[in-house]
Design an enzyme around this catalytic site. Structure first.
Site, PDB file in Angstrom:
ATOM      1  N   GLU A 202       7.179 -61.921 -50.712  1.00 65.34           N
ATOM      2  CA  GLU A 202       8.020 -61.978 -49.198  1.00 65.34           C
ATOM      3  C   GLU A 202       8.073 -62.705 -48.923  1.00 65.34           C
ATOM      4  O   GLU A 202       7.061 -62.920 -47.759  1.00 65.34           O
ATOM      5  CB  GLU A 202       8.214 -60.213 -48.681  1.00 65.34           C
ATOM      6  CG  GLU A 202       8.672 -60.336 -47.913  1.00 65.34           C
ATOM      7  CD  GLU A 202       9.151 -58.812 -47.151  1.00 65.34           C
ATOM      8  OE1 GLU A 202       9.713 -58.185 -46.290  1.00 65.34           O
ATOM      9  OE2 GLU A 202       8.047 -58.080 -47.859  1.00 65.34           O
TER      10      GLU A 202
ATOM     11  N   GLU B 230      11.049 -51.546 -39.601  1.00 62.34           N
ATOM     12  CA  GLU B 230      11.737 -51.794 -40.841  1.00 62.34           C
ATOM     13  C   GLU B 230      10.657 -51.008 -41.982  1.00 62.34           C
ATOM     14  O   GLU B 230      10.636 -51.245 -43.329  1.00 62.34           O
ATOM     15  CB  GLU B 230      11.301 -53.278 -41.116  1.00 62.34           C
ATOM     16  CG  GLU B 230      11.908 -53.702 -40.064  1.00 62.34           C
ATOM     17  CD  GLU B 230      11.648 -55.597 -41.261  1.00 62.34           C
ATOM     18  OE1 GLU B 230      12.952 -56.464 -39.850  1.00 62.34           O
ATOM     19  OE2 GLU B 230      10.596 -55.660 -41.436  1.00 62.34           O
TER      20      GLU B 230
ATOM     21  N   ARG C 237       0.601 -55.219 -35.616  1.00 60.64           N
ATOM     22  CA  ARG C 237       1.536 -55.703 -34.874  1.00 60.64           C
ATOM     23  C   ARG C 237       2.680 -55.521 -33.931  1.00 60.64           C
ATOM     24  O   ARG C 237       2.508 -54.104 -34.380  1.00 60.64           O
ATOM     25  CB  ARG C 237       2.038 -56.265 -36.679  1.00 60.64           C
ATOM     26  CG  ARG C 237       1.548 -57.168 -37.417  1.00 60.64           C
ATOM     27  CD  ARG C 237       2.579 -57.422 -38.870  1.00 60.64           C
ATOM     28  NE  ARG C 237       3.443 -58.344 -38.474  1.00 60.64           N
ATOM     29  CZ  ARG C 237       4.623 -58.249 -38.338  1.00 60.64           C
ATOM     30  NH1 ARG C 237       5.408 -57.014 -39.353  1.00 60.64           N
ATOM     31  NH2 ARG C 237       5.619 -59.814 -38.679  1.00 60.64           N
TER      32      ARG C 237
ATOM     33  N   ASP D  68      13.065 -63.038 -34.447  1.00 57.29           N
ATOM     34  CA  ASP D  68      11.976 -62.883 -35.863  1.00 57.29           C
ATOM     35  C   ASP D  68      12.584 -64.282 -36.099  1.00 57.29           C
ATOM     36  O   ASP D  68      13.106 -64.780 -37.165  1.00 57.29           O
ATOM     37  CB  ASP D  68      12.944 -62.784 -36.829  1.00 57.29           C
ATOM     38  CG  ASP D  68      12.796 -61.864 -37.710  1.00 57.29           C
ATOM     39  OD1 ASP D  68      11.120 -62.075 -37.797  1.00 57.29           O
ATOM     40  OD2 ASP D  68      13.110 -61.502 -38.687  1.00 57.29           O
TER      41      ASP D  68
ATOM     42  N   GLU E 200      11.696 -68.872 -43.469  1.00 63.81           N
ATOM     43  CA  GLU E 200      12.365 -67.676 -44.149  1.00 63.81           C
ATOM     44  C   GLU E 200      13.909 -68.052 -43.358  1.00 63.81           C
ATOM     45  O   GLU E 200      15.128 -68.066 -43.574  1.00 63.81           O
ATOM     46  CB  GLU E 200      11.766 -66.517 -43.277  1.00 63.81           C
ATOM     47  CG  GLU E 200      13.419 -65.352 -43.234  1.00 63.81           C
ATOM     48  CD  GLU E 200      12.418 -64.234 -42.928  1.00 63.81           C
ATOM     49  OE1 GLU E 200      13.265 -63.358 -42.660  1.00 63.81           O
ATOM     50  OE2 GLU E 200      11.479 -64.114 -42.937  1.00 63.81           O
TER      51      GLU E 200
ATOM     52  N   TRP F  29      20.701 -56.397 -37.736  1.00 60.50           N
ATOM     53  CA  TRP F  29      20.576 -57.320 -38.697  1.00 60.50           C
ATOM     54  C   TRP F  29      21.780 -57.354 -38.856  1.00 60.50           C
ATOM     55  O   TRP F  29      22.119 -58.157 -40.447  1.00 60.50           O
ATOM     56  CB  TRP F  29      19.920 -56.179 -40.106  1.00 60.50           C
ATOM     57  CG  TRP F  29      18.681 -55.437 -39.622  1.00 60.50           C
ATOM     58  CD1 TRP F  29      17.392 -55.768 -39.269  1.00 60.50           C
ATOM     59  CD2 TRP F  29      17.732 -54.681 -40.911  1.00 60.50           C
ATOM     60  NE1 TRP F  29      16.982 -55.248 -39.575  1.00 60.50           N
ATOM     61  CE2 TRP F  29      16.587 -55.280 -41.018  1.00 60.50           C
ATOM     62  CE3 TRP F  29      18.583 -54.013 -42.419  1.00 60.50           C
ATOM     63  CZ2 TRP F  29      15.846 -53.970 -41.164  1.00 60.50           C
ATOM     64  CZ3 TRP F  29      18.112 -53.611 -43.115  1.00 60.50           C
ATOM     65  CH2 TRP F  29      16.392 -53.187 -42.537  1.00 60.50           C
TER      66      TRP F  29
END
Length: 717
Positions: free
Chosen positions: A184, A308, A341, A382, A410, A560
């Site tokens: 990922e 998530e 986390r 993020d 990312e 998002w």
């Protein structure tokens, strides 16, 4: 005859230095020192290795030193186990080496802890020797890599007096690797871990991975994705994990696993995963005890919970502290830790996503067990190209906080953009939280010194895959390297790390080093300009985060979408986080809040993070917001012309294979930065309805064209 053989050897090493290279050797190339005068100094000072190797770590250190010196000096460097001569390298601990013990270095060593070391030029029995001494075998290994680094970067070793030790206890890579070997947010192929062939087939690549991490002081690795799979905790996979742990152990690297919170249900067939349920507590204790039968030095668990879609304690009305503590209690007898986390946010809450992690965790300060670290992303959203530091840093003085950086790119161009991230890391580490007055930096929060914590750490989401050169883009290696060096010592500068990496990875040629450092040091700011200038954030493509997508809205989760963050309309743009908006700034110390909240002091780099402003708002340089936004996109895109020119100017200095690889990726990057420029300006003009300023390149295509682009099989999802 000996002179002829030496000449032939030197000719061989000089010839091979420009042969095709894949990049597999990373920064541990150990090729011949080209500068003859410098090489002569090394040959006179470093004649043999006087080292006993009673442990696997000392054997690995000895082999690294022998291999490294033989390559760098172009001659075989013998290892002796007794007796020394002038020019011996005496390496070991007071327990492994009678010479080290006899030197009576205890006073110097006692301040260096378990992993520190000293490098010293000493006259012993009328012989000048080089000493590598430490309290532990892994400390000796770190000292070996330091000595090799000095030689690789052509520094003198004639009068050494160096002591060094890590600032952080836990320096960990987080692999977001799935059991099916997809990664990922990975852009360098499939996972390193070939679960199908383990434990029977242990690849040399695992050893080289361990060597690379040890060379920069990384001492832990989380093998599996934070979006966890319970199977990793079964007796089908634990022998495979143990095989990897056996390879990494001599290099001082502990293995950690991600724990799926619902594992007691999925594996244990319990009806609940409630952390306060006695059966659940017993299940975690028994499972943890089982893991330690396979891996005696197992490091512990990393957990993503209630985020998530991942299961967690809140499903049972419990807190994150309740969830972390049940695992911590199971690990405590084995001296393991939990990394829990703080990346949590809820789509059900209308609260600004910026605020949610703080609101969730701040009230829990002091409720976590002593072996729990809360792992906090560097910024509140993020891993954006630029974020203010997370307000959690400094807000939980009773809880050790662990930094989480993302090494994989990312949101920074993924696998095709050259972006050196050390300046990003340093920007956050050096930021002042003011929670205990001026000088309360984020670095002091995470190293434990601000609040007197005994455990401390930094995690980095790995950018490593099974590509031959490990990271896909050669310059991705620099971010792996920079993370390790800063986790060891957060006071190192970005440019010093860039200098080391460039010299070790490519060459000590002055023109090459200076040119590449210039490219690296400007790369992150260039990217911010062509992606997210003036504090724009999270405007990347939907889900895959590949390419621009400022038009994205109306998705299942508002947070998002890009529109949630920029809110651009005909009158204004930006997210108001002052007292008149979401008041996210109130989560910082008053000094930080007022600095960013006042338009007179808020830096332009963070303007739209904290303020919603009209397009006509005038910046300090006299330009309007619209004009400045356009010019930054233009400057960022145009910067690639100079980057390509600089890279082409050093052709022929390094091997053709790596040079061409970077050249081709720079060409791709150039196309993509103009895509960013065109798509974003087309969109924001459609919102502002203002004409483009003079000397701004108009988008090549219509906004509709950019909005309708579809990408198949984008890597990293």
């Amino acid at each position: 005859m000996k002179k002829r053989l030496l000449i032939l050897t030197l000719l061989f090493w000089n010839a091979t230095s420009l042969l095709a290279e894949s990049g597999y050797r990373l920064w541990m190339r150990y090729d011949l020192v080209i500068n003859e005068e410098q090489r002569g100094e090394y040959i006179n000072l470093l004649k043999n290795i006087a080292m006993k190797t009673p442990s696997a770590s000392l054997r690995a250190a000895s082999q690294e030193l022998e291999q490294g010196l033989s390559g760098l000096l172009g001659r075989k460097i013998p290892v002796v186990v007794s007796g020394i001569t002038a020019g011996s390298i005496v390496a070991g601990t007071p327990l492994s080496s009678t010479i080290i013990k006899g030197l009576k270095l205890n006073i110097r060593l006692e301040t260096l802890g378990e992993e520190g070391y000293l490098l010293s030029s000493i006259v012993y029995q009328s012989k000048k020797v080089t000493v590598i001494a430490a309290n532990s075998d892994i400390g000796v290994m770190y000292g070996v890599f330091h000595l090799l680094r000095l030689i690789q970067t052509n520094q003198s070793v004639s009068d050494l007096n160096i002591t060094d030790q890590p600032r952080l206890k836990y320096r960990v890579l987080n692999h977001w690797d799935n059991l099916d070997r997809t990664v990922e947010r990975g852009y360098a192929g499939f996972s390193l871990w070939n679960w199908h062939t383990l434990p029977g087939y242990v690849q040399q690549r695992y050893v080289d991975y361990a060597r690379a991490n040890a060379s920069i002081g990384i001492n832990g690795t989380v093998l599996t994705n934070v979006n966890a799979n319970s199977l990793i905790l079964t007796d089908e996979y634990l022998p495979k994990v143990a095989a990897i742990a056996n390879v990494l152990r001599p290099y001082g690297i502990k293995v950690y696993l991600t724990a799926r919170f619902s594992s007691p249900i999925e594996l244990g067939k319990l009806k609940t995963a409630d952390p306060l349920n006695e059966e659940v507590k017993k299940w975690w204790k028994d499972k943890t005890d089982e893991i330690y039968t396979y891996i005696p030095d197992f490091g512990g668990f990393l957990v993503k919970a209630n985020s998530e879609g991942q299961p967690g304690p809140q499903s049972y009305g419990r807190s994150h502290a309740d969830g972390a503590n049940v695992l911590a209690d199971a690990l405590a007898p084995h001296k393991g830790i939990v990394m829990w986390r703080a990346f949590v946010y809820s789509n059900d809450k209308p609260e600004d996503r910026f605020k949610q992690a703080f609101n969730e965790f701040k009230p829990l300060d002091g409720q976590f067990r002593a072996n729990v670290m809360v792992q906090v992303k560097n910024g509140p959203i993020d891993f954006q190209p630029r974020e203010p530091f997370s307000p959690l840093f400094g807000a939980m003085p009773k809880t050790p906080l662990m930094m989480e950086f993302q090494i994989t790119q990312e949101y920074l161009g993924q696998g095709t953009h050259l972006v050196y991230q050390a300046p990003l890391y340093k920007e956050v580490l050096d930021a002042d939280t003011y929670t205990k007055g001026k000088g309360s930096t984020v670095a002091k929060v995470i190293d434990g010194s601000l609040d007197n914590h005994s455990i401390s750490g930094m995690a980095g989401v790995a950018n490593i895959g099974d590509d031959l050169n490990w990271t896909g883009h050669l310059f991705g290696q620099s971010n792996w390297y920079a993370f390790g060096r800063l986790a060891w010592n957060h006071e190192l500068s970005s440019i010093a790390i860039a200098d080391e990496w460039t010299r070790m990875t490519f060459t000590n040629d002055t023109r090459f080093v200076q040119t590449v450092k210039g490219i690296m040091m400007n790369s992150r700011e260039n990217l911010v300009n062509y992606m997210t200038p003036l504090g724009l954030h999270h405007i990347m493509g939907w889900d895959h985060h590949y390419g621009p997508g400022p038009w994205i809205k109306d998705k299942p989760r508002a947070d998002w979408t890009a529109f949630y963050y920029h809110k651009a309309d005909r009158t204004a743009i930006g997210f108001d986080r002052t007292a008149s908006g979401s008041n996210a700034l109130s989560q910082y110390a008053p000094e930080v809040s007022s600095f960013y909240g006042d338009l007179k002091t808020c830096p332009p780099e963070y303007l739209l993070w904290f303020h919603r402003l009209p397009w006509t708002y005038q910046l300090k340089d006299g330009k309007s917001l619209w004009e400045s936004l356009c010019q930054r996109y233009q400057f960022g895109a145009a910067s690639m012309e100079g980057v390509q020119k600089d890279w082409n100017s050093i052709a022929g200095i390094i091997d053709q294979e790596r040079f061409e690889q970077v050249k081709m990726l720079l060409a791709i990057q150039k196309e993509e930065v103009w895509w960013w420029h065109d798509a974003c300006l087309a969109y924001f003009q459609s919102r502002s309805e203002l004409p483009f300023p003079a000397r701004i390149t108009a988008p090549k295509k219509s906004l509709e064209f950019y909005e309708n682009q579809v990408f198949h099989f984008v890597p990293g999802i």
